[in-house]
Write a protein that holds these residues in place. Structure first.
Motif, PDB file in Angstrom:
ATOM      1  N   GLY A 411     -32.083  11.023   4.471  1.00 45.52           N
ATOM      2  CA  GLY A 411     -32.554  10.368   3.258  1.00 45.52           C
ATOM      3  C   GLY A 411     -31.781  10.795   2.022  1.00 45.52           C
ATOM      4  N   LEU A 412     -30.599  11.376   2.221  1.00 43.62           N
ATOM      5  CA  LEU A 412     -29.768  11.744   1.074  1.00 43.62           C
ATOM      6  C   LEU A 412     -29.277  10.471   0.385  1.00 43.62           C
ATOM      7  CD1 LEU A 412     -27.772  14.649   2.765  1.00 43.62           C
ATOM      8  CD2 LEU A 412     -29.189  14.889   0.701  1.00 43.62           C
ATOM      9  N   PRO A 413     -28.997  10.532  -0.917  1.00 42.37           N
ATOM     10  CA  PRO A 413     -28.528   9.345  -1.623  1.00 42.37           C
ATOM     11  C   PRO A 413     -27.297   8.739  -0.938  1.00 42.37           C
ATOM     12  CG  PRO A 413     -28.999  11.120  -3.173  1.00 42.37           C
ATOM     13  CD  PRO A 413     -29.131  11.697  -1.801  1.00 42.37           C
ATOM     14  N   THR A 414     -27.251   7.439  -0.848  1.00 40.90           N
ATOM     15  CA  THR A 414     -26.163   6.633  -0.260  1.00 40.90           C
ATOM     16  C   THR A 414     -26.086   6.691   1.271  1.00 40.90           C
ATOM     17  OG1 THR A 414     -24.306   8.215  -0.178  1.00 40.90           O
ATOM     18  CG2 THR A 414     -24.727   7.130  -2.310  1.00 40.90           C
ATOM     19  N   GLU A 415     -27.049   7.341   1.915  1.00 40.55           N
ATOM     20  CA  GLU A 415     -26.998   7.498   3.373  1.00 40.55           C
ATOM     21  C   GLU A 415     -27.006   6.144   4.102  1.00 40.55           C
ATOM     22  OE1 GLU A 415     -29.508  10.484   6.077  1.00 40.55           O
ATOM     23  OE2 GLU A 415     -30.613   8.661   5.572  1.00 40.55           O
ATOM     24  N   THR A 416     -26.201   6.036   5.151  1.00 46.39           N
ATOM     25  CA  THR A 416     -26.183   4.831   6.001  1.00 46.39           C
ATOM     26  C   THR A 416     -26.431   5.250   7.448  1.00 46.39           C
ATOM     27  OG1 THR A 416     -23.844   5.026   6.535  1.00 46.39           O
ATOM     28  CG2 THR A 416     -24.414   3.772   4.539  1.00 46.39           C
ATOM     29  N   GLN A 417     -26.519   4.238   8.302  1.00 50.21           N
ATOM     30  CA  GLN A 417     -26.737   4.510   9.723  1.00 50.21           C
ATOM     31  C   GLN A 417     -25.607   5.377  10.300  1.00 50.21           C
ATOM     32  OE1 GLN A 417     -28.452   1.321  11.956  1.00 50.21           O
ATOM     33  NE2 GLN A 417     -27.168   1.768  13.725  1.00 50.21           N
ATOM     34  N   GLU A 418     -24.418   5.133   9.795  1.00 52.27           N
ATOM     35  CA  GLU A 418     -23.253   5.889  10.260  1.00 52.27           C
ATOM     36  C   GLU A 418     -23.445   7.400  10.035  1.00 52.27           C
ATOM     37  OE1 GLU A 418     -18.628   5.967   9.015  1.00 52.27           O
ATOM     38  OE2 GLU A 418     -19.654   4.031   8.765  1.00 52.27           O
ATOM     39  N   ASP A 419     -24.063   7.723   8.895  1.00 54.49           N
ATOM     40  CA  ASP A 419     -24.290   9.146   8.601  1.00 54.49           C
ATOM     41  C   ASP A 419     -25.285   9.766   9.584  1.00 54.49           C
ATOM     42  OD1 ASP A 419     -22.686   9.213   6.158  1.00 54.49           O
ATOM     43  OD2 ASP A 419     -24.242   7.895   5.348  1.00 54.49           O
ATOM     44  N   LEU A 420     -26.272   8.956   9.995  1.00 54.74           N
ATOM     45  CA  LEU A 420     -27.241   9.457  10.984  1.00 54.74           C
ATOM     46  C   LEU A 420     -26.568   9.629  12.335  1.00 54.74           C
ATOM     47  CD1 LEU A 420     -30.342   7.265  10.064  1.00 54.74           C
ATOM     48  CD2 LEU A 420     -29.937   9.647   9.445  1.00 54.74           C
ATOM     49  N   GLU A 421     -25.742   8.651  12.698  1.00 53.95           N
ATOM     50  CA  GLU A 421     -25.012   8.781  13.961  1.00 53.95           C
ATOM     51  C   GLU A 421     -24.119  10.005  13.950  1.00 53.95           C
ATOM     52  OE1 GLU A 421     -23.194   4.940  14.155  1.00 53.95           O
ATOM     53  OE2 GLU A 421     -24.976   4.029  15.066  1.00 53.95           O
ATOM     54  N   GLY A 422     -23.604  10.325  12.751  1.00 57.50           N
ATOM     55  CA  GLY A 422     -22.741  11.497  12.593  1.00 57.50           C
ATOM     56  C   GLY A 422     -23.450  12.787  12.987  1.00 57.50           C
ATOM     57  N   ILE A 423     -24.767  12.835  12.787  1.00 56.07           N
ATOM     58  CA  ILE A 423     -25.535  14.035  13.160  1.00 56.07           C
ATOM     59  C   ILE A 423     -25.453  14.239  14.674  1.00 56.07           C
ATOM     60  CG2 ILE A 423     -27.868  15.011  13.285  1.00 56.07           C
ATOM     61  CD1 ILE A 423     -28.436  13.685  10.557  1.00 56.07           C
ATOM     62  N   ALA A 424     -25.671  13.141  15.418  1.00 53.71           N
ATOM     63  CA  ALA A 424     -25.597  13.232  16.879  1.00 53.71           C
ATOM     64  C   ALA A 424     -24.173  13.548  17.329  1.00 53.71           C
ATOM     65  CB  ALA A 424     -26.097  11.937  17.509  1.00 53.71           C
ATOM     66  N   ASP A 425     -23.196  12.958  16.642  1.00 54.37           N
ATOM     67  CA  ASP A 425     -21.789  13.231  16.992  1.00 54.37           C
ATOM     68  C   ASP A 425     -21.477  14.718  16.837  1.00 54.37           C
ATOM     69  OD1 ASP A 425     -21.323  10.622  17.519  1.00 54.37           O
ATOM     70  OD2 ASP A 425     -20.350  10.172  15.590  1.00 54.37           O
ATOM     71  N   LEU A 426     -21.939  15.273  15.740  1.00 53.53           N
ATOM     72  CA  LEU A 426     -21.667  16.700  15.516  1.00 53.53           C
ATOM     73  C   LEU A 426     -22.315  17.555  16.603  1.00 53.53           C
ATOM     74  CD1 LEU A 426     -21.870  17.640  11.721  1.00 53.53           C
ATOM     75  CD2 LEU A 426     -19.916  17.762  13.262  1.00 53.53           C
ATOM     76  N   ALA A 427     -23.541  17.222  16.949  1.00 59.00           N
ATOM     77  CA  ALA A 427     -24.219  17.984  18.003  1.00 59.00           C
ATOM     78  C   ALA A 427     -23.408  17.910  19.293  1.00 59.00           C
ATOM     79  CB  ALA A 427     -25.624  17.433  18.217  1.00 59.00           C
ATOM     80  N   ARG A 428     -22.885  16.722  19.578  1.00 57.01           N
ATOM     81  CA  ARG A 428     -22.095  16.547  20.801  1.00 57.01           C
ATOM     82  C   ARG A 428     -20.799  17.368  20.749  1.00 57.01           C
ATOM     83  NH1 ARG A 428     -22.846  11.254  20.605  1.00 57.01           N
ATOM     84  NH2 ARG A 428     -24.748  10.884  21.780  1.00 57.01           N
ATOM     85  N   LYS A 429     -20.181  17.378  19.576  1.00 62.03           N
ATOM     86  CA  LYS A 429     -18.934  18.145  19.427  1.00 62.03           C
ATOM     87  C   LYS A 429     -19.183  19.651  19.554  1.00 62.03           C
ATOM     88  CE  LYS A 429     -16.436  14.653  16.853  1.00 62.03           C
ATOM     89  NZ  LYS A 429     -16.360  13.991  15.535  1.00 62.03           N
ATOM     90  N   VAL A 430     -20.310  20.087  19.037  1.00 66.73           N
ATOM     91  CA  VAL A 430     -20.643  21.506  19.176  1.00 66.73           C
ATOM     92  C   VAL A 430     -20.840  21.840  20.652  1.00 66.73           C
ATOM     93  CG1 VAL A 430     -22.430  23.247  18.711  1.00 66.73           C
ATOM     94  CG2 VAL A 430     -21.605  21.786  16.859  1.00 66.73           C
TER      95      VAL A 430
END
Lengths: 612, 244
Positions: A411-430
């Motif tokens: 819910g950060l300002p300007t957030e889009t679906q891509e930013d949410l997907e980025g959370i899962a991407d980061l978890a996967r990369k970790v």
């Protein structure tokens, strides 16, 4: 108080040790030999309140005065409260067990918004009239401080006065003024008038608030002579010279932060745009290595703690950290004292440092990328890259860690679906980094916890003008993430968006919310930050009964010209700087660490620290 | 060097749990600068062990801990240094050095002696006690790791007698099984006793329970852990002058 009645009820409650006092290093004084009795009140349970550094500092500071006895009081858990009400036992201080209604001051520290009903409940349990206008010469002055005191408007009805900023100097000035008043006698108002002339002291009812037809604030003005139009927060200039306790109370029970807390510096230069602490605690002021070593020595010897934490908003920014850690290790490792460094930034997660630390003991690791994509991390000025994160977790995995926690906001300002997907991407990369480092060995041991909280726009930050996502919207985002984070070895947990919503309401609230707080408390709301006690529907009913729309406070975009309910408070950082930062955020522009150059936040108007 | 230390847990600290007490004593050892040995490994722990724990709410003048030191220190000095840095209500009474090869206190101790003060206004306590003790079976249900099991606690009551009384209270002494093998909580004993008399235990008649000492078997004698000592240690007067 009759000790046998207390004894009888302590046999019946959970964790009676919360109400017992008598800890090592507790200060004992003869109450009849002091002029001022001060109850330091923390509106949550013992184990939370006792973890708070500010209380430790001010407790010992006040008790170093011969004329003052500072005692502690916490919110009794519901079983204890029920028995106290049944037996007619008023809220008492842990040291003397005397009712706090008999004290000169009851001072609350306001660390988070969702403790406000506990403040009201504690006053009621103490038998102190709730609102300032209901109190007379026989009642204590009810005062407050802490980060939420900077916008204390929702609680304006309940406090006689509020202290803004670092407490070390102003509390003594306040007690000196009180001493004069008490010795010479006078009306209650006389003391408040004298106190309001002390810089950093705010008497809410000395200011009148007018509203526009659309519900926004029209003006906030002093309603009497000699009262400053703007209240400026207090800043302690030199932390080496500032008071710091050489001893701390050692609780019996396991409290949240059960260790020596060594505050290495105050303030932060990073300028993360969502972070209120990063703005309100400016400027940065460091303690020197020799002073810290001196304090560490005394605190370890006087408490016997087996752990010491270097506390600050961003400990790895301490300018001489390697030297400090090295000296601490050399001095204390033989005694098996371990160290924790909370708030390490990802980019400076130094391998040598960690290797040093784990020579003694191994703690959990939390990384806070805050947002899922570089674009959004730039918006919030986090200044951390994916590469930083992966490098850091790689080092952690190489050093043998199997468990990491990743913390994000949604819910950060300007957030889009891509930013949410980025959370899962980061978890996967970790995860793939782990598999890479361990070569598939010990794969079953890996645990990645992705923890998300809904963004709460706070006053005195560049995002003080933005709208929070609605609860429905945040729930949808969480559902989306639940789906995306169905990854083996990854756990997902989240903060209740309804709680974040109420936090947003009260964080940026005005005086009209006092009515809502009172109604919510009357209908049984307390311990709202404890999931088992959170009554969201009751809160909604309280808003409805008071005729107030919570969405007006949480979900509304403010115009640049709007008079914000906290516009009469000067925290050093200026509204024009915050607005500039807000506009840069929307353009995704970074503002580098202000140790590299000055960005004109306004703090240098106050007598400063490292800023020059 | 291994020390066995007898200490008291008094009224002011009776609500701290065993875990809290252990932590408190670990920190006191550090404050006192006692050269405590640590375990090896990633998470080194002080080598301090305890006798069977005391329930929350009870007081005691007969608690024991077992401390391994890296260098020699006289038992007297140990007590003096500790007593200088303890919270009010915890007091080291006496320490002795013992042979390092002894097993743990937990496995050696078999009995504990309690003094129980009970409000019995209106209750014919002598009769109740007599009937209670005349039973050969007093069974309770214990919940453990392996699920529930029925236990006869009568054999764990080695002595239970009234030693003093006034109009409102009786003072009883109870020698009960304690330790790793089998143990009976005196609070539970009182509960069972009152239950047998048809009294529902309420806040009005909660007992005050005080542990007097703990015992282990040496040959055909019962001794306290202090009697394991290699030498006389400090006299009791040195450590606060407590006596039974």
């Amino acid at each position: 108080m009759d000790k046998s009645i207390l004894d009888e009820i302590l046999r019946q409650v959970t964790k009676p040790v919360r109400y017992m006092g008598n800890e090592y290093n507790m200060v004992e004084k003869d109450p009849s030999k002091v002029l001022i009795r001060f109850a330091f009140a923390f509106p949550d349970v013992y184990e939370v309140g006792m973890s708070h550094l500010g209380m430790k500092i001010l407790y010992h500071l006040m008790n170093d005065r011969e004329d003052t006895y500072c005692e502690r009081v916490f919110a009794p858990w519901t079983d204890m409260e029920q028995l106290m009400r049944e037996k007619g036992i008023p809220l008492f201080a842990l040291e003397s067990k005397d009712p706090i209604a008999e004290f000169d001051f009851v001072g609350f520290t306001l660390q988070y918004e969702m403790c406000y009903t506990n403040v009201i409940n504690m006053l009621d349990l103490a038998g102190i009239p709730l609102r300032w206008w209901e109190r007379n010469e026989h009642h204590p002055f009810v005062i407050a401080g802490g980060p939420c005191a900077y916008n204390v408007e929702p609680l304006a009805d309940f406090f006689d006065l509020v202290v803004m900023g670092d407490g070390e100097e102003v509390i003594n000035e306040l007690l000196d003024a009180y001493r004069q008043w008490k010795i010479h006698g006078g009306r209650r108002q006389d003391f408040l008038v004298a106190a309001a002339r002390i810089p950093g002291v705010y008497v809410p009812h000395f200011y009148s608030v007018e509203y526009n037809d659309d519900g926004t604030v029209r003006s906030i003005k002093p309603n009497r002579e000699g009262i400053p139009a703007v209240i400026q927060k207090r800043v302690v200039k030199d932390l080496d010279k500032a008071y710091y306790p050489e001893t701390m109370i050692v609780p019996y029970m396991d409290i949240v932060h059960d260790r020596v807390m060594l505050e290495v510096f105050r303030g932060c230069t990073r300028g993360c745009r969502f972070c209120q602490a990063g703005m309100i605690y400016r400027p940065v002021r460091e303690r020197s290595v020799p002073r810290l070593m001196e304090l560490a020595e005394k605190l370890i010897n006087n408490t016997g703690y087996e752990e010491l934490s270097l506390s600050s908003l961003s400990t790895s920014d301490y300018s001489d950290l390697e030297n400090l850690v090295k000296q601490l290790m050399e001095r204390f490792a033989p005694q098996k004292v371990s160290f924790s460094l909370p708030s390490l930034r990802i980019d400076s997660f130094a391998r040598e440092l960690v290797e040093e630390m784990i020579k003694v003991r191994k703690a959990g690791l939390t990384f806070a990328p805050e947002a899922g994509t570089q674009r959004l991390r730039d918006v919030i000025n986090k200044g951390v890259t994916e590469e930083d994160l992966i490098n850091s977790v790689r080092q952690a995995f190489e050093l043998g860690w199997d468990t990491v926690k990743l913390y994000f906001m949604i819910g950060l300002p300007t957030e889009t679906q891509e930013d949410l997907e980025g959370i899962a991407d980061l978890a996967r990369k970790v995860k793939s980094c782990y598999l890479d480092v361990t070569g598939g060995q010990r794969a079953s041991r890996l645990r990645i916890t992705v923890s998300v909280a809904s963004f709460v726009p706070k006053p005195f930050t560049p995002f003080q003008w933005v709208a929070q996502d609605t609860v429905e919207c945040m729930n949808q985002k969480i559902d989306f993430l639940k789906d995306k984070l169905r990854i083996k070895s990854v756990e997902f947990d989240w903060h209740d968006p309804r709680l974040s919503f109420l936090e947003a309401v009260f964080a940026r609230g005005d005086r009209r919310l006092g009515e809502v707080l009172l109604r919510a408390w009357q209908m049984g709301c307390k311990f709202d930050s404890w999931a088992e006690h959170f009554k969201y529907d009751t809160w909604l009913k309280a808003f409805q009964d008071a005729g107030i729309d919570p969405g007006f406070y949480a979900n509304r975009v403010r115009a640049k010209e709007e008079v914000l309910p906290w516009s009469h408070i000067d925290v050093g950082v200026t509204p024009s700087f915050l607005w500039r930062e807000y506009q840069k955020a929307l353009r995704g522009e970074l503002t580098p660490d202000c140790r590299t150059r000055c960005w004109g936040c306004g703090i240098t108007r106050l007598e400063g620290g490292l800023c020059q | 060097m291994r020390l066995v230390v007898k200490y008291a847990k008094q009224d002011r600290v009776k609500y701290i749990s065993h875990l809290d007490l252990m932590r408190t004593l670990h920190r006191a050892l550090r404050r006192a600068g006692i050269p405590v040995a640590f375990s090896q490994g990633y998470n080194p722990q002080p080598r301090v062990a305890f006798a069977p724990p005391l329930s929350v709410g009870m007081t005691s003048q007969g608690e024991y801990m077992d401390v391994m030191l890296t260098s020699g220190m006289s038992p007297q000095e140990f007590c003096q240094r500790m007593n200088g840095v303890l919270p009010q209500g915890i007091a080291m009474l006496k320490a002795v050095a013992i042979d390092e090869s002894f097993p743990s206190l937990m496995s050696m101790i078999e009995r504990a002696l309690y003094r129980i003060s009970l409000n019995t206004s209106g209750l014919p306590i002598e009769g109740v006690l007599k009937d209670f003790l005349s039973r050969s079976d007093i069974t309770i249900t214990k919940r453990g790791k392996k699920g529930e099991r029925i236990v006869n606690i009568r054999p764990m009551i080695h002595r239970l007698e009234i030693v003093d009384r006034d109009e409102q209270k009786v003072i009883m002494e109870a020698m009960l099984s304690a330790g790793g093998r089998e143990s009976l909580n005196p609070g539970q004993l009182v509960h069972l006793l009152l239950e047998s008399a048809g009294v529902v235990e309420g806040s009005c008649c909660l007992p005050d329970i005080h542990r007097l000492d703990m015992f282990l078997r040496k040959g055909n004698r019962w001794i306290t852990p202090l009697e394991l000592g290699e030498d006389d240690g400090c006299g009791q007067a040195d450590c606060g002058g407590y006596s039974l």
